[in-house]
Design a protein around this motif. Sequence first.
Motif, PDB file in Angstrom:
ATOM      1  N   MET A   1       0.799  -0.962   0.006  1.00 18.95           N
ATOM      2  CA  MET A   1       0.344   0.478  -0.091  1.00 18.95           C
ATOM      3  C   MET A   1       0.711   1.407  -0.097  1.00 18.95           C
ATOM      4  N   VAL A   2       1.994   1.250   0.971  1.00 21.42           N
ATOM      5  CA  VAL A   2       3.193   2.405   0.441  1.00 21.42           C
ATOM      6  C   VAL A   2       3.395   2.716  -0.805  1.00 21.42           C
TER       7      VAL A   2
ATOM      8  N   SER B   1       0.494   4.237  -3.236  1.00 20.67           N
ATOM      9  CA  SER B   1       0.277   5.789  -3.082  1.00 20.67           C
ATOM     10  C   SER B   1       1.542   6.732  -3.523  1.00 20.67           C
ATOM     11  N   ILE B   2       2.566   5.652  -3.174  1.00 19.90           N
ATOM     12  CA  ILE B   2       3.911   6.104  -4.077  1.00 19.90           C
ATOM     13  C   ILE B   2       3.774   6.244  -5.660  1.00 19.90           C
TER      14      ILE B   2
ATOM     15  N   GLU C   1       0.330   6.632  -7.179  1.00 20.70           N
ATOM     16  CA  GLU C   1      -0.068   7.076  -7.488  1.00 20.70           C
ATOM     17  C   GLU C   1       0.541   8.672  -7.201  1.00 20.70           C
TER      18      GLU C   1
ATOM     19  N   ASP D   1       8.182   9.274  -2.567  1.00 19.09           N
ATOM     20  CA  ASP D   1       8.042  10.691  -3.193  1.00 19.09           C
ATOM     21  C   ASP D   1       8.801  11.526  -2.554  1.00 19.09           C
TER      22      ASP D   1
ATOM     23  N   LEU E   1       5.614  13.310  -1.937  1.00 18.60           N
ATOM     24  CA  LEU E   1       4.906  13.145  -0.694  1.00 18.60           C
ATOM     25  C   LEU E   1       5.349  13.343   0.345  1.00 18.60           C
TER      26      LEU E   1
ATOM     27  N   TYR F   1      -3.903  11.675  -1.613  1.00 22.96           N
ATOM     28  CA  TYR F   1      -2.934  10.711  -1.823  1.00 22.96           C
ATOM     29  C   TYR F   1      -2.030  10.835  -0.673  1.00 22.96           C
TER      30      TYR F   1
ATOM     31  N   ALA G   1      -0.567   4.571   4.828  1.00 22.45           N
ATOM     32  CA  ALA G   1      -0.275   2.917   4.707  1.00 22.45           C
ATOM     33  C   ALA G   1       0.977   2.776   5.316  1.00 22.45           C
TER      34      ALA G   1
END
Lengths: 324, 324
Positions: free
Chosen positions: A139-140, A143-144, A146, B29, B32, B110, B117
């Motif tokens: 999941m981490v 999301s990165i 995305e 990222d 992020l 996000y 996450a």
Amino acid sequence: MKLIDIFGALKKDMDFIERQLYKSIEGGDELLSETSLHLLKAGGKRLRPVFVLLGGKFGQYDLEKLQHVAVPLELIHSASLVHDDVIDDAGTRRGKPTVKAKWDNRIAMYTGDYIYARALMIATELKNPEIHRTLAKAMVQMSIGEMEQIRDFFNTEQSVRHYLLRIRRKTALLIAISCQLGALAAEAPKEVHSLLYQYGYNVGMAFQIRDDLLDLCGTEKTIGKPPGSDMRQGNITLPVIYALQEEKLREPLLAEIRGIQAGNGSGSVSKAIDMIVSSNGITRAEQLADCFIDKAMEALAGLPEIKPRTHLKEIALFINRRTY
Amino acid sequence: MKLIDIFGALKKDMDFIERQLYKSIEGGDELLSETSLHLLKAGGKRLRPVFVLLGGKFGQYDLEKLQHVAVPLELIHSASLVHDDVIDDAGTRRGKPTVKAKWDNRIAMYTGDYIYARALMIATELKNPEIHRTLAKAMVQMSIGEMEQIRDFFNTEQSVRHYLLRIRRKTALLIAISCQLGALAAEAPKEVHSLLYQYGYNVGMAFQIRDDLLDLCGTEKTIGKPPGSDMRQGNITLPVIYALQEEKLREPLLAEIRGIQAGNGSGSVSKAIDMIVSSNGITRAEQLADCFIDKAMEALAGLPEIKPRTHLKEIALFINRRTY
């Protein structure tokens, strides 16, 4: 044609998973159950649960256990679609209105949050911390992926390598762990997990490349949403990157893409798509998808020669020629 | 005054948790990490980690272990704030621009997904499935609570019981499990977990009632965001429900609330706030908060008489008189 139709052998167990999927999101707020069900009932290939069950066949197959991996993986995929639709401003998905179109963005966001949380809750019914950890890590990465996708919108300078890293996070990883966790939950030998992960990863890469090709070459009827949506939102996919490498096409295609960007999604994308379809980008992307399928087959070759191995092979071939 | 200043005894350990919090969101990222850090660095009371550490004092206190509970709980809280701000259309939080205001809604969504996450990933470093399960269950309840809140916007017919159920999910549960999981990770006796859960639940209820009171009676300087934001978005809180029960106030207040709803948040809320402040709603809400604090104290009375118990008592009293 649905994957579950191809494999009559799995039909009964997949029907069970389907019922558990619906059950999994019940019992909370009424509206949440409705929005969550809306997406699940719109269908989908249930590819991740199929991979979990087939992975489980390489160990002590126990549907009661495997459901706690299969259901969460499909839920995580579904939640990511709901959040995707918020981002993509998508009106339809699987031929039906999206949660964000039928309700609104805020409701779509919390529907996604709810489905993610339910997924994890169901996974924790198996007291196996390694499974929980693998899911959380995926999941981490998702999301990165995305976030990278948002950042890369209209980035016409990105390399093939960059694209591959992004789809690895966005798609391939979850398919890889679907195969792997099926084997893990069924306590198959370690080398089996790893080969299944390799298989899933490569199939997942091919799957996303094919998906991106369909968005360029498919029709609304075959893909369940208007084609060209990647183009409209500035999602630069593999065929586009390849087309931009062609000297004669580069400048006119860049101009088209700048025009789409300036029009904020309102202009037509058909000219850009025509250019890409006329380039070698389509064939080169198909060839790369083929390469990934070849690697998936190599991984399969290391697995015990049981029937589910043949099924996995058929799925890989199916994915690589899919038209939906 | 910060809570960590009150408890010099925890200062060193809380500094460690603070560093681990920042570390926890690195390595993905760049954008992020930036958006996630933005929120974390804006501060906050770190109430949930404080409760984890104090809970841990009732067992075999081991900071190395406890961090894997304290950090996730603060991250889950933070992620919920980021998603909250998307919903609330909030411009500032903790006196700084929100992620959605500084970047945009998609990025805020996000960022929240990523922080959730990461939280779970860090928790799975402890191979304790019960901890994973408790966290996942709390996340399910929180997302139900958030959805209920959206549905209940401008619902002037809701009962006190309905309000209490909502804040239980939205706030109290996460504080309850913070206290409980600290004890669980430190392998304290079962009855200790349960008493700490009771304490945390009641403190959490009082905390949210106080928070809702501050939104009506506080100033932008003291609460870090413009007051009256609940009113503007139609979040009907306890003092409002009480005020609506007063015969003389009911009709004019209803008319004001309808006006705010019709104005889509653009009109002034000061007249409605004046009405509520002039009612008995403020005092009655304060009294209910006091009741929850009393119950929290009862739970504490069953715990061993060690210093951390006094700290928990002081925090409860602090929460009940807080002005920020």
